[in-house]
Design an enzyme around this catalytic site. Structure first.
Site: not given
Length: 310
Positions: A49, A182, A213, A242
């Site tokens: 990140q 995503y 993921k 998460g």
């Protein structure tokens, strides 16, 4: 919530993709069993990140002072129970000499959130060959690579092609390939829709990823609705992102349900770990690992996290 029995895998249980050459099959199997701790599940510590969210996730109110330094990530990864630590090659090159026992996943691409575009694109920072060179020259335990795609972006075709090549190259060298998938773009109305998330998981399967993921859906009865994504991914194991930091009890309950109700194969957690002081971050790693890899109950995981503190 009871204990979920997790099978211990042997070499013969690993389905090696046909894109892995004969002389790299043993390397692939070794990396797969190491990453999954012979369970088929993965507890990934996500530390990519610092590019994706800049310093927003590492400094400020509610964030431990430890988190201001990149070394906090490596301290956690070296002391907590994890299957792999995902971060960029450059960061590994700067700190890896002092943290040689960490199992690494090298994040191939990243972008910042500064460019306010409705259709995101994220291109490779390095090539798989660079990862292989680092692995061979340093002796680090690099188990695989990761790459982010944004299905729904007008640039999806660029990322799909690059991701496909990353996966092929990773497999040629016996490395594990993980896709972050995503749905985002001006045509994506709700990226947390369970049906759309299932589609994003299926895209990663079609690209040949070993694991994908994805975000956990925001909807009624998410644990049941998330089963669609697990089915859509097929032999590609589904890992849950998460997300933002939440209360430990709520987070660990969510982890337990993802594994034991939805059938997810693991998780990739960043902020819910590294935004805590070192001791608490290690305990959170150990609690997540207990559910994901050791098949422990939620109650046991909470005891690992809180100990006698609650």
């Amino acid at each position: 919530m009871g204990i979920f029995m997790i099978k211990r895998l042997k070499k013969r249980d690993v389905k090696v993709p046909l894109t892995v050459p004969e002389d790299r099959k043993e390397e692939y199997i070794k990396n797969y069993l190491e990453l999954t701790k012979r369970t088929g599940n993965v507890m990934l510590f996500a530390g990519d990140q610092k590019i994706e969210h800049l310093n927003d996730d590492f400094f400020g109110e509610g964030i431990a002072k430890d988190d201001a330094s990149p070394e906090h990530l490596f301290n956690i990864a070296s002391k907590g129970k994890i299957c792999g630590f995902a971060t960029q090659l450059g960061l590994i090159a700067r700190y890896g000499m002092d943290y040689k026992k960490i199992p690494y996943i090298v994040k191939i691409n990243s972008k910042t959130h500064l460019v306010k575009t409705r259709d995101p694109i994220s291109r490779a920072l390095v090539h798989v060959k660079d990862v292989v060179d680092l692995k061979e020259n340093s002796g680090l335990k690099i188990l695989g690579v990761g790459y982010t795609i944004y299905p729904g972006s007008e640039y999806e075709h660029i990322m799909f092609e690059e991701a496909s090549r990353v996966i092929l190259e990773a497999h040629k060298h016996g490395l594990i390939a993980i896709i972050w998938s995503y749905p985002r773009g001006k045509n994506v109305k709700d990226e947390k829709d369970p049906h759309l998330i299932a589609g994003a998981a299926g895209v990663a399967a079609c690209l040949g990823a070993d694991f994908v993921k994805v975000n956990y859906p925001k909807c009624d009865n998410p644990a049941e609705r998330f089963k669609e994504a697990v089915l859509a991914a097929g032999r590609t194991g589904v890992l849950c992102a998460g997300g933002k930091s939440i209360e430990p009890e709520k987070f660990l309950k969510q982890i337990w349900e993802q594994i034991n109700i939805s059938g997810a194969r693991g998780n990739a957690t960043g902020r819910n770990i590294h935004q805590k002081p070192l001791d608490a971050a290690i305990r959170m790693c150990n609690a997540i690992y207990a559910i994901t890899i050791e098949g422990k109950s939620l109650e046991e995981a909470l005891k690992i996290y809180y100990g006698d503190r609650k």
